[in-house]
Design a protein around this motif. Structure first.
Motif, mmCIF file in Angstrom:
data_model
loop_
_atom_site.group_PDB
_atom_site.id
_atom_site.type_symbol
_atom_site.label_atom_id
_atom_site.label_comp_id
_atom_site.label_asym_id
_atom_site.label_seq_id
_atom_site.Cartn_x
_atom_site.Cartn_y
_atom_site.Cartn_z
ATOM 1 N N LEU A 259 -70.548 -125.807 -11.067
ATOM 2 C CA LEU A 259 -71.643 -126.777 -11.079
ATOM 3 C C LEU A 259 -71.149 -128.132 -10.570
ATOM 4 N N SER A 260 -69.966 -128.537 -11.021
ATOM 5 C CA SER A 260 -69.427 -129.835 -10.602
ATOM 6 C C SER A 260 -69.159 -129.859 -9.100
ATOM 7 N N ILE A 261 -68.668 -128.757 -8.558
ATOM 8 C CA ILE A 261 -68.385 -128.690 -7.121
ATOM 9 C C ILE A 261 -69.677 -128.823 -6.310
ATOM 10 N N GLY A 262 -70.686 -128.056 -6.696
ATOM 11 C CA GLY A 262 -71.949 -128.078 -5.955
ATOM 12 C C GLY A 262 -72.639 -129.428 -6.009
ATOM 13 N N ILE A 263 -72.718 -130.017 -7.197
ATOM 14 C CA ILE A 263 -73.405 -131.300 -7.347
ATOM 15 C C ILE A 263 -72.652 -132.406 -6.611
ATOM 16 N N SER A 264 -71.321 -132.411 -6.719
ATOM 17 C CA SER A 264 -70.549 -133.441 -6.010
ATOM 18 C C SER A 264 -70.710 -133.313 -4.504
ATOM 19 N N LEU B 233 -69.243 -132.555 -15.801
ATOM 20 C CA LEU B 233 -69.039 -131.106 -15.750
ATOM 21 C C LEU B 233 -67.609 -130.757 -15.378
ATOM 22 N N LEU B 234 -66.992 -131.570 -14.522
ATOM 23 C CA LEU B 234 -65.582 -131.363 -14.194
ATOM 24 C C LEU B 234 -64.728 -131.487 -15.452
ATOM 25 N N ALA B 235 -65.010 -132.498 -16.259
ATOM 26 C CA ALA B 235 -64.269 -132.679 -17.513
ATOM 27 C C ALA B 235 -64.513 -131.507 -18.458
ATOM 28 N N VAL B 236 -65.758 -131.043 -18.552
ATOM 29 C CA VAL B 236 -66.083 -129.904 -19.417
ATOM 30 C C VAL B 236 -65.309 -128.669 -18.978
ATOM 31 N N ALA B 237 -65.245 -128.435 -17.661
ATOM 32 C CA ALA B 237 -64.534 -127.267 -17.146
ATOM 33 C C ALA B 237 -63.071 -127.286 -17.568
ATOM 34 N N MET C 84 -53.374 -121.743 -17.306
ATOM 35 C CA MET C 84 -54.754 -121.595 -16.858
ATOM 36 C C MET C 84 -55.357 -122.959 -16.551
ATOM 37 N N LEU C 85 -55.096 -123.940 -17.397
ATOM 38 C CA LEU C 85 -55.616 -125.286 -17.169
ATOM 39 C C LEU C 85 -55.109 -125.850 -15.847
ATOM 40 N N ALA C 86 -53.818 -125.701 -15.584
ATOM 41 C CA ALA C 86 -53.245 -126.218 -14.339
ATOM 42 C C ALA C 86 -53.817 -125.499 -13.122
ATOM 43 N N ALA C 87 -53.952 -124.178 -13.225
ATOM 44 C CA ALA C 87 -54.486 -123.405 -12.103
ATOM 45 C C ALA C 87 -55.938 -123.777 -11.834
ATOM 46 N N HIS C 88 -56.724 -123.914 -12.896
ATOM 47 C CA HIS C 88 -58.136 -124.264 -12.703
ATOM 48 C C HIS C 88 -58.261 -125.680 -12.138
ATOM 49 N N ALA C 89 -57.396 -126.590 -12.587
ATOM 50 C CA ALA C 89 -57.416 -127.940 -12.038
ATOM 51 C C ALA C 89 -57.108 -127.920 -10.541
ATOM 52 N N LEU C 90 -56.178 -127.060 -10.118
ATOM 53 C CA LEU C 90 -55.850 -126.951 -8.699
ATOM 54 C C LEU C 90 -57.023 -126.354 -7.919
ATOM 55 N N VAL C 91 -57.658 -125.325 -8.469
ATOM 56 C CA VAL C 91 -58.826 -124.713 -7.824
ATOM 57 C C VAL C 91 -59.920 -125.757 -7.618
ATOM 58 N N LEU C 92 -60.212 -126.517 -8.671
ATOM 59 C CA LEU C 92 -61.273 -127.520 -8.594
ATOM 60 C C LEU C 92 -60.876 -128.683 -7.687
ATOM 61 N N GLY C 93 -59.626 -129.113 -7.777
ATOM 62 C CA GLY C 93 -59.164 -130.201 -6.915
ATOM 63 C C GLY C 93 -59.239 -129.823 -5.449
ATOM 64 N N SER C 94 -58.897 -128.588 -5.142
ATOM 65 C CA SER C 94 -58.973 -128.111 -3.772
ATOM 66 C C SER C 94 -60.416 -128.119 -3.275
ATOM 67 N N ALA C 95 -61.330 -127.623 -4.116
ATOM 68 C CA ALA C 95 -62.746 -127.584 -3.727
ATOM 69 C C ALA C 95 -63.318 -128.986 -3.545
ATOM 70 N N TRP C 96 -62.960 -129.897 -4.439
ATOM 71 C CA TRP C 96 -63.438 -131.276 -4.314
ATOM 72 C C TRP C 96 -62.866 -131.948 -3.069
ATOM 73 N N PHE D 136 -60.724 -123.305 0.857
ATOM 74 C CA PHE D 136 -61.263 -121.997 0.493
ATOM 75 C C PHE D 136 -60.142 -120.974 0.332
ATOM 76 N N LEU D 137 -59.138 -121.053 1.199
ATOM 77 C CA LEU D 137 -57.995 -120.153 1.060
ATOM 78 C C LEU D 137 -57.258 -120.420 -0.250
ATOM 79 N N VAL D 138 -57.091 -121.696 -0.579
ATOM 80 C CA VAL D 138 -56.371 -122.059 -1.804
ATOM 81 C C VAL D 138 -57.174 -121.699 -3.041
ATOM 82 N N SER D 139 -58.422 -122.165 -3.101
ATOM 83 C CA SER D 139 -59.232 -121.967 -4.307
ATOM 84 C C SER D 139 -59.537 -120.502 -4.561
ATOM 85 N N PHE D 140 -59.953 -119.776 -3.527
ATOM 86 C CA PHE D 140 -60.284 -118.366 -3.724
ATOM 87 C C PHE D 140 -59.035 -117.510 -3.845
ATOM 88 N N GLY D 141 -57.961 -117.908 -3.167
ATOM 89 C CA GLY D 141 -56.726 -117.154 -3.311
ATOM 90 C C GLY D 141 -56.183 -117.224 -4.728
#
Length: 280
Positions: free
Chosen positions: A49-54, A90-94, A105-117, A133-138
């Motif tokens: 949600l945070s990625i799409g809205i941003s 929503l980014l903070a909630v995630a 998991m927290l570090a990996a998700h932060a990297l996924v979200l940071g890459s998308a942002w 996309f390669l980073v986040s989906f990979g």
């Protein structure tokens, strides 16, 4: 309620739900306990949600310039300020929901979200637009495996399947908007490759993902592939062929992106049906 509806419409609901469903399916395939599965799914949902809205908040002026009446922020249904508050919240909630699943998991998700942002913030207009996309989906399959009691990264084939699927998502998502993007200065990799080449590469990526899941989940032994897994594999191949055929025979439309989203769900179903271990 109008604001909530506008924010939901700005979140790219289709991809958000598909990616959330992928996270759930990967969690099931990993064998997560119910509470871990709920936290994984909820954290991914909030992050998407945070990625799409941003994305729509950053593109509001550009969307207005090209008359995108399908964009709630560009229409004025919700202010850019409110959209940014929602995206950051929503980014903070995630990240908060990811924390109980462990620091990995927290570090990996932060990297996924940071890459998308980073894509939203400017990489979309460069030849490197495919990299997030390669980073986040990979890395995405590892969100499930890192949420397990004994965290581990996903197997190599999971990284490959995720990365090529991410590439396909990127290459097809922008195709119907190429002209509008050109008018507002957005020129990422698909814009440089052209619609036909991009769509054919996306179809190839979908096929690569299907092969990676088929062989990886069975440990490289075709004899160990279950009949149900073969059925899903054939379905993904059919979607890839349809994507390539449409790309060659017709002008690009949103249908190409929807086919890739369908392929993503079929790949997830193939993984769950195969019963293969995704943990390295």
């Amino acid at each position: 309620m109008r604001t909530v509806r506008a924010l939901w419409g700005s979140s790219h609901p289709g991809p958000t739900l598909v990616v959330t469903a992928l996270a759930f399916a990967l969690g099931v395939a990993t064998g997560l306990e119910p509470w871990r599965l709920v936290l994984l799914t909820a954290s991914v949902f909030a992050g998407q949600l945070s990625i799409g809205i941003s994305n729509d908040a950053l593109d509001a002026e550009r969307d207005r310039a090209v008359g995108r009446t399908d964009k709630p922020i560009a229409r004025g249904d919700v202010s850019v300020r409110v959209a940014w508050a929602a995206a950051l919240g929503l980014l903070a909630v995630a990240l908060v929901l990811s924390a109980p699943l462990g620091w990995r998991m927290l570090a990996a998700h932060a990297l996924v979200l940071g890459s998308a942002w980073s894509y939203n913030a400017g990489l979309k207009s460069t030849p490197w637009s495919i990299v997030p996309f390669l980073v986040s989906f990979g890395l995405f399959p590892s969100l499930a495996t890192l949420s397990a009691p004994e965290p581990a990264f996903a197997a190599g084939w999971g990284w490959i399947a995720g990365a090529v699927l991410g590439a396909a998502v990127h290459l097809t998502n922008v195709l119907p908007d190429l002209d509008d993007d050109a008018r507002t200065g957005v020129r990422g990799l698909p814009h440089r490759l052209g619609p036909r080449v991009s769509a054919i590469l996306a179809a190839t990526g979908v096929l690569g993902g299907a092969v990676a899941v088929l062989l990886g989940a069975a440990g490289g032994d075709l004899a160990a592939v279950t009949p149900v897994s073969w059925i899903f594999f054939v379905a993904v191949v059919a979607v890839a062929v349809a994507t390539a055929w449409l790309a060659i025979s017709r002008p690009p439309t949103r249908l190409l992106f929807r086919l890739v989203m369908l392929a993503a769900l079929l790949l997830a179903a193939q993984l769950v049906a195969s019963g293969g271990a995704i943990i390295a």
